[in-house]
Every structure is written in C-alpha cells, then in structure tokens.
Design an enzyme around this catalytic site. Structure first.
Site, PDB file in Angstrom:
ATOM      1  CE  LYS A  71    -105.539  33.228  18.129  1.00 20.70           C
ATOM      2  NZ  LYS A  71    -104.783  34.389  18.581  1.00 20.70           N
ATOM      3  CG  ASP A 107    -104.391  38.837  17.596  1.00 20.41           C
ATOM      4  OD1 ASP A 107    -105.340  39.268  18.282  1.00 20.41           O
ATOM      5  OD2 ASP A 107    -103.957  37.675  17.687  1.00 20.41           O
ATOM      6  CB  ALA A 137     -98.649  37.841  20.522  1.00 19.38           C
TER       7      ALA A 137
HETATM    8  P1  NAP Z   1     -95.997  32.280  22.352  1.00 24.46           P
HETATM    9  O1  NAP Z   1     -96.254  32.092  20.903  1.00 24.46           O
HETATM   10  O2  NAP Z   1     -95.944  31.089  23.252  1.00 24.46           O
HETATM   11  O3  NAP Z   1     -94.614  33.093  22.509  1.00 24.46           O
HETATM   12  C1  NAP Z   1     -94.036  33.308  23.777  1.00 24.46           C
HETATM   13  C2  NAP Z   1     -92.861  34.268  23.659  1.00 24.46           C
HETATM   14  O4  NAP Z   1     -92.376  34.539  24.985  1.00 24.46           O
HETATM   15  C3  NAP Z   1     -91.672  33.695  22.865  1.00 24.46           C
HETATM   16  O5  NAP Z   1     -91.033  34.732  22.192  1.00 24.46           O
HETATM   17  C4  NAP Z   1     -90.791  33.124  23.996  1.00 24.46           C
HETATM   18  O6  NAP Z   1     -89.436  33.055  23.660  1.00 24.46           O
HETATM   19  C5  NAP Z   1     -90.982  34.200  25.060  1.00 24.46           C
HETATM   20  N1  NAP Z   1     -90.667  33.685  26.389  1.00 24.46           N
HETATM   21  C6  NAP Z   1     -91.379  32.806  27.117  1.00 24.46           C
HETATM   22  N2  NAP Z   1     -90.760  32.568  28.301  1.00 24.46           N
HETATM   23  C7  NAP Z   1     -89.617  33.316  28.300  1.00 24.46           C
HETATM   24  C8  NAP Z   1     -88.547  33.505  29.225  1.00 24.46           C
HETATM   25  N3  NAP Z   1     -88.535  32.863  30.398  1.00 24.46           N
HETATM   26  N4  NAP Z   1     -87.554  34.351  28.890  1.00 24.46           N
HETATM   27  C9  NAP Z   1     -87.561  35.016  27.712  1.00 24.46           C
HETATM   28  N5  NAP Z   1     -88.550  34.881  26.784  1.00 24.46           N
HETATM   29  C10 NAP Z   1     -89.557  34.032  27.084  1.00 24.46           C
HETATM   30  O7  NAP Z   1     -97.080  33.245  23.024  1.00 24.46           O
HETATM   31  P2  NAP Z   1     -97.941  34.406  22.319  1.00 24.46           P
HETATM   32  O8  NAP Z   1     -99.255  33.886  21.953  1.00 24.46           O
HETATM   33  O9  NAP Z   1     -97.086  35.058  21.285  1.00 24.46           O
HETATM   34  O10 NAP Z   1     -98.175  35.409  23.565  1.00 24.46           O
HETATM   35  C11 NAP Z   1     -97.116  36.204  24.089  1.00 24.46           C
HETATM   36  C12 NAP Z   1     -97.677  37.197  25.103  1.00 24.46           C
HETATM   37  O11 NAP Z   1     -98.567  38.097  24.471  1.00 24.46           O
HETATM   38  C13 NAP Z   1     -98.492  36.536  26.237  1.00 24.46           C
HETATM   39  O12 NAP Z   1     -98.220  37.236  27.433  1.00 24.46           O
HETATM   40  C14 NAP Z   1     -99.926  36.772  25.831  1.00 24.46           C
HETATM   41  O13 NAP Z   1    -100.812  36.843  26.943  1.00 24.46           O
HETATM   42  C15 NAP Z   1     -99.805  38.127  25.162  1.00 24.46           C
HETATM   43  N6  NAP Z   1    -100.875  38.364  24.172  1.00 24.46           N
HETATM   44  C16 NAP Z   1    -101.677  39.442  24.364  1.00 24.46           C
HETATM   45  C17 NAP Z   1    -102.669  39.724  23.456  1.00 24.46           C
HETATM   46  C18 NAP Z   1    -103.543  40.911  23.679  1.00 24.46           C
HETATM   47  O14 NAP Z   1    -104.600  40.999  23.047  1.00 24.46           O
HETATM   48  N7  NAP Z   1    -103.131  41.832  24.532  1.00 24.46           N
HETATM   49  C19 NAP Z   1    -102.849  38.906  22.323  1.00 24.46           C
HETATM   50  C20 NAP Z   1    -102.001  37.805  22.152  1.00 24.46           C
HETATM   51  C21 NAP Z   1    -101.018  37.539  23.091  1.00 24.46           C
HETATM   52  P3  NAP Z   1     -88.832  31.701  22.992  1.00 24.46           P
HETATM   53  O15 NAP Z   1     -89.160  31.772  21.529  1.00 24.46           O
HETATM   54  O16 NAP Z   1     -87.391  31.772  23.288  1.00 24.46           O
HETATM   55  O17 NAP Z   1     -89.523  30.540  23.675  1.00 24.46           O
END
Ligand code: NAP
Length: 281
Positions: A71, A107, A137
């Site tokens: 991406k 998105d 996201a």
């Molecule tokens: P990402 O870039 O890996 O970001 C993960 C986020 O979660 C970061 O802010 C991270 O905080 C936080 N996190 C992870 N473990 C944690 C914990 N134990 N305690 C507190 N914070 C924690 O992932 P992403 O792609 O943004 O995706 C995030 C979520 O959105 C996922 O659940 C994904 O499935 C969902 N999503 C949904 C859609 C949809 O279409 N509905 C689209 C995209 C993503 P740190 O920065 O501190 O690590």
C-alpha cells in the site's frame, strides 16, 4: 457465471494474497449484476511490485486493489495519485486510465459511507471525535473525518509518539493524547472510533470505560471479526448508536468496482450476510 474473451479484468495485488476477502466480495457483485468480468488474486513479491503494476495495462487489466505490503510502496510506482491518498500515504485502488496508472485510497470514503449509512443521524459538524489508534487505518479515518469537517479530533494511541506524529501531520484541528487520557477525552465526543487492533479475534479486548461518553455519541469499531466487539456491546448496552467494521470493508470496495466494471454496486444486507459467511470460514 462463465466469462467471455471480452471479460473485463481486475484483481488484488498483495504478498501473500491468499487471505484476501476481495475476490469473493467482487465475485459476489460480478455474479449479482451478471457482468462479463473477473477479479483475481495477484500474488506479487515486493521486489516485483513496480513491474507487476506496469503489466496491468499491457495485460488489459482495468486496474486492481493493492493490499499489504504494497500500500505504501505503490505510491512511488504510479503515474498519478489522488491528493487524499498522498496525504494518507497509502494507495489501495489502482485504475488504468488511457494506459496510465491512477492510484487512490478508498478507505477514507469507505469509512465515511459506512458511518453515514449505519449512523444516519451523525454529521461531521456536530462535535469532536476521539480516535484510538495511529496506524494505517487510523490515518485514513482521521483524514476522512477532518476532510468531512469534524471540528476537533483527538488521537489516542498506546505509543504516544506515534499519536503526536499523526496529529502533527493532520494539522490544527487534530491533537494527540496519551492512551491513559482516552476515557477523559470522551466527555464531549460526538464520535468514538476504535482504529486499533484491540478487540479483534485473537487480540486482547479494548479496556475502555464509556461512562463519560455522551449518550448520543456514535461508537464505530473498525474491527469486523468478530462483528460485535466488546466495545460495540458496551456502547449498545448504554444506548449509544454503534457501527461495526464490516460496512467500511464493503463500502471501500465500491469505487474500484465501479471504475473497473462500469457499474456502481450496492452494499446490501444480502451482501453483508454473504461476506459474513466468508469471515466465519
Ligand atoms: P496497524 O497499522 O498495525 O495499527 C495497529 C494499531 O493498533 C496501532 O495504533 C497500535 O498501537 C494499536 N495496538 C495494537 N496492539 C495494541 C495494544 N495491545 N494496546 C493498545 N494499542 C494497540 O493496523 P491497521 O491496519 O491500522 O488496522 C487497525 C485495525 O483496523 C485492525 O483491527 C484492522 O482489522 C482494522 N481495519 C478495518 C478496516 C475495515 O475496512 N473495517 C480497514 C482497515 C483496518 P501502537 O502504535 O502503539 O503499536
């Protein structure tokens, strides 16, 4: 349905790509609308990304979705990128236009469409938003909300430095708050978005007390597996409008399908049920 030699072609480029739900989602619409087209998985190693993208017009593809880990690197390999995708810093949709590769990020509009469809009373101007998370996201959600006119956005993230970095990039209407300040930040929120992976199947649940959240505030969880997260259950139990993550997943696919196959598809209850079944596979 069978396809002809004239079939329109699109797909999803990722590495690995076998987990992607997109072929089934687009396949549902192709069958539903009886379109002569195919949407296929395109497993492309990172070192071959630019070459694979360049092959799209050569092979007669109308375009493709881009998923992990491409991406961000795809930005540099395209002829044109929309302003919003550049600000988000990631591309998830490529359309071939007169042989040129045009990238966008659906998105952000997908998130807004889902919110507006599933919480029809919500308006960007009604009040501040609180977002948990500062990953990929979260960046798309934040830009969608600010572009839509949210007056103030508080970004809370476990790693505070990441929240600060994102808030800085977002400009004056965004502010960073430490993770421990999330509950206090809810006091005047009109919208709470969980953009962390907490609450996802296999992940810890999100430890957040909603006591201070106004009763009319909308709670949107981007997590879609499970569909009813602990956060959404808590929101519903106290009467807050609640929006799950499946709507964003479906709505983000609409612009690509429309551009490649020439028909704007509908996000329906039947589609939701069909995709939900694939999530449970
Ligand atoms: P990402 O870039 O890996 O970001 C993960 C986020 O979660 C970061 O802010 C991270 O905080 C936080 N996190 C992870 N473990 C944690 C914990 N134990 N305690 C507190 N914070 C924690 O992932 P992403 O792609 O943004 O995706 C995030 C979520 O959105 C996922 O659940 C994904 O499935 C969902 N999503 C949904 C859609 C949809 O279409 N509905 C689209 C995209 C993503 P740190 O920065 O501190 O690590």
């Amino acid at each position: 349905m069978t396809i002809s030699g004239m079939a329109k072609l699109a797909g999803v480029m990722g590495w690995p790509v076998g987990h992607s739900r997109s072929p089934r989602l687009h396949g549902y619409w192709l069958a539903h609308y009886g379109i002569d087209g195919a949407y296929v998985p395109l497993a492309v190693k990172p070192e071959n990304l630019a070459q694979a993208l360049r092959a799209l017009p050569v092979l007669g593809f109308a375009g493709c979705n881009i998923t992990l880990p491409h991406k961000v690197p795809a930005l540099a390999a395209l002829d044109e990128v929309t302003d919003q995708a550049r600000r988000i810093g990631a591309v998830n949709t490529v359309v071939v236009q007169a042989g040129r590769l045009v990238g966008s990020n659906t998105d952000a509009p997908g998130f807004l469409e889902s919110l507006q469809a599933d919480a029809p009373g919500w308006r960007a101007e009604v009040g501040p938003a609180v977002m948990l998370g500062a990953g990929g996201a979260a960046r798309a959600v934040a830009i969608a909300l600010l572009d839509a006119g949210v007056p103030r956005l508080t970004v809370c993230n476990r790693s505070f430095a990441r929240a600060e970095g994102l808030a800085h990039d977002l400009g004056d209407r965004a502010q960073a708050a430490p993770w421990s300040a999330a509950e206090a930040a809810l006091a005047d929120a009109a919208l709470l978005v969980n953009a962390t992976s907490l609450g996802m199947q296999g992940q810890p649940s999100l430890p957040l007390d909603l006591a201070r959240l106004p009763a009319e505030a909308v709670v949107n969880d981007l997590v879609y597996s499970p569909l009813q997260t602990g956060l959404l259950a808590a929101a519903r139990a106290r009467g807050n409008p609640a929006v799950d993550g499946l709507g964003m997943l479906l709505h983000q696919a609409v612009p690509g399908f429309a551009a490649w196959f020439g028909r704007r598809p509908a996000v329906t209850a039947e589609l939701r049920a069909a995709v939900l079944r694939t999530l449970q596979d």
